[in-house]
Every structure is written in C-alpha cells, then in structure tokens.
Design a protein around this motif. Sequence first.
Motif, PDB file in Angstrom:
ATOM      1  N   ARG A 138      -3.987   5.590   2.257  1.00 50.10           N
ATOM      2  CA  ARG A 138      -3.479   4.302   1.780  1.00 50.10           C
ATOM      3  C   ARG A 138      -4.125   3.972   0.441  1.00 50.10           C
ATOM      4  NH1 ARG A 138      -0.035   1.468   5.065  1.00 50.10           N
ATOM      5  NH2 ARG A 138       0.167   2.502   7.052  1.00 50.10           N
ATOM      6  N   GLN A 196       0.828  -1.203   0.000  1.00 49.20           N
ATOM      7  CA  GLN A 196       0.000   0.000   0.000  1.00 49.20           C
ATOM      8  C   GLN A 196       0.860   1.249   0.000  1.00 49.20           C
ATOM      9  OE1 GLN A 196      -3.211   0.323   2.659  1.00 49.20           O
ATOM     10  NE2 GLN A 196      -3.931  -1.741   2.332  1.00 49.20           N
ATOM     11  N   PRO A 214      -3.855   0.659  -2.388  1.00 53.19           N
ATOM     12  CA  PRO A 214      -3.256  -0.642  -2.695  1.00 53.19           C
ATOM     13  C   PRO A 214      -2.412  -0.608  -3.976  1.00 53.19           C
ATOM     14  CG  PRO A 214      -5.654  -0.823  -2.454  1.00 53.19           C
ATOM     15  CD  PRO A 214      -5.309   0.620  -2.416  1.00 53.19           C
TER      16      PRO A 214
END
Length: 140
Positions: free
Chosen positions: A96, A61, A98
């Motif tokens: 965050r 992330q 991915p």
Amino acid sequence: MTLHLLKLCVGAETVEDLEAFVAARMASAQTPYTWHQTRMIPKRRDELIAGGSLYWVFKGQVAARQKLIDIEPFTDEAGISRCRLILDPTIVRTRRQPRRAFQGWRYLRPEDAPDDVMSTTVEDGLPDDLREALEHAGIL
C-alpha cells in the motif's frame, strides 16, 4: 524506458471488487484480456507498453496493478476521442502506498511505484482491511 500509469479505481472499493469485475468482464467478453476506457490518450505509449502497468488507487492508497498490454485510441459514437487501456487480467497486489485524489490518470515512474506483495509472504490471503491496518501500524 518503462513507465506506468496511476488511476483511481472508481466503482470498486477493494481489490476483491476489482477482481470480481474483471472476472465478470472476462466471462462476458470472452477475450484473453480486459480493458479500461479513458478519455485522455497517453502520449508516451511506447514507454507504457514496454513492461508498464496500470496501478490502481483504492480509498487513497495504491493497492494493486495490472500489466498494460496495449493502448487503443478510438472515437466513440459522439465523435469524442477516447482510448482503451488493454490490460492483462491478472491483478497483482502491491504494498500500500498513500495517494491523494486526482482526476484521470497520472504517469508513474518505476522508482516511485510500490513493490508487489509476493504470494509467498505471510501477507498472502489477508483481507485488505486487515493488511491495511497492519501496514499502518508498521507491522508489515
């Protein structure tokens, strides 16, 4: 046009680990900047140093970024071309996002970059694992 770089943060598992590494390097090198050395030299230098950042990926992330100040190509003792990504020592936490594992670095368009986590939000000061859990739960 501004452009960013995306890179796996190898050797640091958390943003706190990166912050500790940068602090130690700054203390020993006694420079107003820090750097990351890489094998491949970005060809789009002008776009990168026109306000771009190096976005760091931790455990799959994107979680932080550092402003790119300059890109310095050089040849090491073995005659191999390399470059130093000259970075502002300030580490900015990001929302965050991915990312799959990859080698080296990738260009990152501004519209694909995650937003910064502002220090005035309720998220400030949360440990990375708690922030990550809350984001996955859809609370943050």
